[in-house]
Structure formats: C-alpha cells, structure tokens
Scaffold this active site. Structure first.
Site, PDB file in Angstrom:
ATOM      1  N   ASN A   7       0.848  -1.188   0.000  1.00 55.91           N
ATOM      2  CA  ASN A   7       0.000   0.000   0.000  1.00 55.91           C
ATOM      3  C   ASN A   7       0.889   1.247   0.000  1.00 55.91           C
ATOM      4  O   ASN A   7       1.711   1.424   0.898  1.00 55.91           O
ATOM      5  CB  ASN A   7      -0.896  -0.031   1.240  1.00 55.91           C
ATOM      6  CG  ASN A   7      -1.923   1.076   1.246  1.00 55.91           C
ATOM      7  OD1 ASN A   7      -1.624   2.214   0.929  1.00 55.91           O
ATOM      8  ND2 ASN A   7      -3.138   0.746   1.631  1.00 55.91           N
ATOM      9  N   HIS A  10       0.866   6.114   2.101  1.00 59.26           N
ATOM     10  CA  HIS A  10       1.616   7.028   2.964  1.00 59.26           C
ATOM     11  C   HIS A  10       2.736   7.753   2.239  1.00 59.26           C
ATOM     12  O   HIS A  10       3.286   8.728   2.774  1.00 59.26           O
ATOM     13  CB  HIS A  10       2.124   6.289   4.200  1.00 59.26           C
ATOM     14  CG  HIS A  10       0.998   5.938   5.125  1.00 59.26           C
ATOM     15  ND1 HIS A  10       0.283   6.895   5.804  1.00 59.26           N
ATOM     16  CD2 HIS A  10       0.424   4.751   5.444  1.00 59.26           C
ATOM     17  CE1 HIS A  10      -0.668   6.314   6.524  1.00 59.26           C
ATOM     18  NE2 HIS A  10      -0.600   5.016   6.311  1.00 59.26           N
ATOM     19  N   HIS A  43      -5.656   3.600  -1.660  1.00 60.43           N
ATOM     20  CA  HIS A  43      -6.988   3.880  -1.113  1.00 60.43           C
ATOM     21  C   HIS A  43      -7.377   5.296  -1.519  1.00 60.43           C
ATOM     22  O   HIS A  43      -6.799   6.266  -1.041  1.00 60.43           O
ATOM     23  CB  HIS A  43      -6.960   3.736   0.412  1.00 60.43           C
ATOM     24  CG  HIS A  43      -8.287   3.963   1.065  1.00 60.43           C
ATOM     25  ND1 HIS A  43      -8.483   3.764   2.418  1.00 60.43           N
ATOM     26  CD2 HIS A  43      -9.486   4.356   0.578  1.00 60.43           C
ATOM     27  CE1 HIS A  43      -9.740   4.019   2.724  1.00 60.43           C
ATOM     28  NE2 HIS A  43     -10.370   4.398   1.625  1.00 60.43           N
ATOM     29  N   ARG A  45      -9.683   7.920  -0.913  1.00 58.83           N
ATOM     30  CA  ARG A  45     -10.687   8.342   0.064  1.00 58.83           C
ATOM     31  C   ARG A  45     -11.575   9.454  -0.510  1.00 58.83           C
ATOM     32  O   ARG A  45     -11.161  10.204  -1.392  1.00 58.83           O
ATOM     33  CB  ARG A  45     -10.005   8.848   1.341  1.00 58.83           C
ATOM     34  CG  ARG A  45      -9.461   7.721   2.218  1.00 58.83           C
ATOM     35  CD  ARG A  45      -8.813   8.272   3.474  1.00 58.83           C
ATOM     36  NE  ARG A  45      -8.474   7.208   4.407  1.00 58.83           N
ATOM     37  CZ  ARG A  45      -9.255   6.800   5.401  1.00 58.83           C
ATOM     38  NH1 ARG A  45     -10.433   7.380   5.586  1.00 58.83           N
ATOM     39  NH2 ARG A  45      -8.868   5.834   6.210  1.00 58.83           N
ATOM     40  N   ARG A  49      -7.484  12.753   1.054  1.00 53.73           N
ATOM     41  CA  ARG A  49      -6.476  13.238   2.003  1.00 53.73           C
ATOM     42  C   ARG A  49      -5.061  12.823   1.623  1.00 53.73           C
ATOM     43  O   ARG A  49      -4.095  13.415   2.089  1.00 53.73           O
ATOM     44  CB  ARG A  49      -6.787  12.747   3.416  1.00 53.73           C
ATOM     45  CG  ARG A  49      -6.606  11.258   3.621  1.00 53.73           C
ATOM     46  CD  ARG A  49      -6.796  10.862   5.061  1.00 53.73           C
ATOM     47  NE  ARG A  49      -8.165  11.065   5.501  1.00 53.73           N
ATOM     48  CZ  ARG A  49      -8.644  10.590   6.647  1.00 53.73           C
ATOM     49  NH1 ARG A  49      -7.851   9.924   7.470  1.00 53.73           N
ATOM     50  NH2 ARG A  49      -9.900  10.783   6.985  1.00 53.73           N
ATOM     51  N   GLU A  70      -8.598   0.379  -3.085  1.00 55.03           N
ATOM     52  CA  GLU A  70      -9.433   0.396  -1.890  1.00 55.03           C
ATOM     53  C   GLU A  70     -10.344   1.609  -1.952  1.00 55.03           C
ATOM     54  O   GLU A  70      -9.904   2.706  -2.317  1.00 55.03           O
ATOM     55  CB  GLU A  70      -8.579   0.461  -0.626  1.00 55.03           C
ATOM     56  CG  GLU A  70      -7.798  -0.799  -0.344  1.00 55.03           C
ATOM     57  CD  GLU A  70      -7.074  -0.750   0.989  1.00 55.03           C
ATOM     58  OE1 GLU A  70      -6.591  -1.813   1.427  1.00 55.03           O
ATOM     59  OE2 GLU A  70      -6.976   0.343   1.580  1.00 55.03           O
ATOM     60  N   THR A 101      -8.158   3.259   8.732  1.00 57.43           N
ATOM     61  CA  THR A 101      -9.344   2.416   8.815  1.00 57.43           C
ATOM     62  C   THR A 101      -9.393   1.715  10.166  1.00 57.43           C
ATOM     63  O   THR A 101      -8.433   1.065  10.573  1.00 57.43           O
ATOM     64  CB  THR A 101      -9.341   1.377   7.680  1.00 57.43           C
ATOM     65  OG1 THR A 101      -9.217   2.060   6.428  1.00 57.43           O
ATOM     66  CG2 THR A 101     -10.634   0.578   7.684  1.00 57.43           C
ATOM     67  N   GLU A 151     -10.688  -9.731   2.790  1.00 53.71           N
ATOM     68  CA  GLU A 151      -9.455  -9.355   3.493  1.00 53.71           C
ATOM     69  C   GLU A 151      -9.792  -9.285   4.974  1.00 53.71           C
ATOM     70  O   GLU A 151     -10.621  -8.463   5.389  1.00 53.71           O
ATOM     71  CB  GLU A 151      -8.907  -8.023   3.015  1.00 53.71           C
ATOM     72  CG  GLU A 151      -7.608  -7.655   3.726  1.00 53.71           C
ATOM     73  CD  GLU A 151      -6.953  -6.392   3.203  1.00 53.71           C
ATOM     74  OE1 GLU A 151      -6.241  -5.730   3.990  1.00 53.71           O
ATOM     75  OE2 GLU A 151      -7.143  -6.063   2.016  1.00 53.71           O
ATOM     76  N   HIS A 191      -3.672  -4.930   7.792  1.00 50.83           N
ATOM     77  CA  HIS A 191      -3.851  -3.797   8.683  1.00 50.83           C
ATOM     78  C   HIS A 191      -2.986  -3.965   9.926  1.00 50.83           C
ATOM     79  O   HIS A 191      -3.178  -4.867  10.722  1.00 50.83           O
ATOM     80  CB  HIS A 191      -5.300  -3.549   9.106  1.00 50.83           C
ATOM     81  CG  HIS A 191      -5.510  -2.125   9.562  1.00 50.83           C
ATOM     82  ND1 HIS A 191      -5.660  -1.089   8.670  1.00 50.83           N
ATOM     83  CD2 HIS A 191      -5.545  -1.576  10.794  1.00 50.83           C
ATOM     84  CE1 HIS A 191      -5.799   0.050   9.337  1.00 50.83           C
ATOM     85  NE2 HIS A 191      -5.725  -0.217  10.629  1.00 50.83           N
TER      86      HIS A 191
END
Length: 241
Positions: A7, A10, A43, A45, A49, A70, A101, A151, A191
C-alpha cells in the site's frame, strides 16, 4: 503461495503534508514492483487526504503488477473504478475523522445492498474483496454476496497491548481464515502488520495475499523503499516454504 501487496498511501501522505508534487506514489509503486511486490494498493478516500484521482489513473495505467483499489462503497467511487478498471476493488469502511481504517466493513444484514453494488464492477471483470472482521457472521455474508476475496482485518491483533490479548485476537483471525476458506473464499490479510508481528502467520496455510503499507514506508525512511519492500517480500515468500 502467498504474495505481498504494498500500500503506497503514505507516500502520498508525505506529499500532501506540504501540498507538494513529490514524493510521487507512482514512482513508489514502480520501486515496490521492482523489489518484489506482486500487487500495489491505493486507497482513494472521499476527502482525497492522500491518494488523488490522478494517482489512481497513473498507477492503473503504468504499473505491471496487480493494482488493488481500496474505496468506500459510494456511487462516485464505483464510477471511478469502472473507468480505471483495477484488477480488484476492496470495499472498506470510511470515516472522515479517522486516522486510518478502524475496523471491518459491516456486510451482515446488508447482503442485497452490497450484491447490487458490486454487480456492475463484477460485470466489468473487476475482482471484489471485502475488508471484514474475522467473524462467521461477516464471512457468511461475504460468501452470500458472491465476492471472490475477503481481506481479514488484523488491526485488533496488531494493536493488542499484552500477550493474552494478542493471542486471543490471533486465534479469532485464524479461525476466521479457515472458515472463509472452507466457504471457498480466497483470503487476504492486512492492517497493522509489520516485520515482527507478521511472523505469527508463517504457518497458516493458503493465505492469498498480505496487504502491508505503513510499516514498509516507515522502514523505508531508514533503509530506502526498495530494501524495505524486498525484506517484507522475503518474509512472505518464506511462509510458503
């Protein structure tokens, strides 16, 4: 044989801290692929963000491994997914004020809603995954909806503060994984997994994919992204030995 999906959210988080044009999530995705990632996760959103629409478009076009998008189950996100056509869509819960999440998607009791929602995506050939807790109720609902993947949320295990709590949460996850597999679902996990706590999964058979982001990006601050991904990829590859 389990695989690693990285992922890259970040990387975009760092970029957005200064509203800059770098670091580029696409560049991170390409480095992760070169280092052994078999999938890239982003992801998108609703509040944009970190990852934005342009990131998604570029990653979908320019990466060579599997791209997993995602997203929340909204009409806007479904239109975007149908346009960019990722390999898979993972539906996740989303709250505006959460840092990350916080738990699994509640699909039990909403089977028809989610079946209707994912139908057009499946018609487009997009694989569907649901990010859920390791409970039989949620897993039963996922199977009834007709998705190919679930998942399992590992955050409660990763966040547990003592040995007994970790053991209890891990057992729930293991039972849930086995139950989902018995129903014919392919199981991903993710996660809060890092280089240490992931080792608890080394003897669990038939996990399809490990979804990991934050710990890899954090490690990359000190070692560089390519070594950080390669180290995690090697751990995951050892689980199939």
């Amino acid at each position: 044989m389990p695989t690693l999906a990285v992922n890259i959210d970040h990387v975009a988080t760092i970029r957005q801290a200064r509203l800059a044009t770098f670091p580029d999530p696409l560049k991170a995705a390409l480095v992760a692929e070169e280092a052994g990632a078999h999938g890239i996760i982003a992801h998108l959103r609703e509040d944009r963000r970190h990852i934005n629409d342009n990131d998604v478009e570029r990653i979908a076009k320019e990466t060579s491994t599997l791209f997993h998008l995602e997203m929340a189950a909204t009409d806007e996100m479904r239109k975007i997914a149908r346009r960019v056509k990722p390999y898979s869509v993972c539906l996740v819960p989303e709250k505006r004020k959460e840092l990350t999440t916080e738990g699994g998607l509640a699909v039990a009791g909403r089977v028809k809603h989610f079946k209707d929602y994912v139908g057009p995506l499946q018609d487009d050939g997009i694989k569907i995954s649901l990010f859920i807790e390791a409970s039989s109720e949620q897993i039963d609902a996922a199977a009834e909806i007709g998705v190919e993947y679930v998942e399992i949320h590992t955050g409660h295990y990763a966040d547990a503060e003592d040995y007994e709590s970790r053991k209890r949460e891990l057992e729930k996850i293991f039972v849930g994984i086995g139950y989902a597999q018995d129903l014919g679902l392919k199981v991903n996990v993710g996660h809060g997994l890092d280089y240490d706590n992931i080792l608890s999964f080394s003897k669990i058979p038939a996990i399809n994919e490990y979804s990991i982001g934050f710990s890899i990006i954090a490690e990359a601050v000190f070692t560089g992204l390519k070594p950080a991904v390669a180290r995690m990829a090697a751990l995951v590859a050892d689980f199939s030995a």
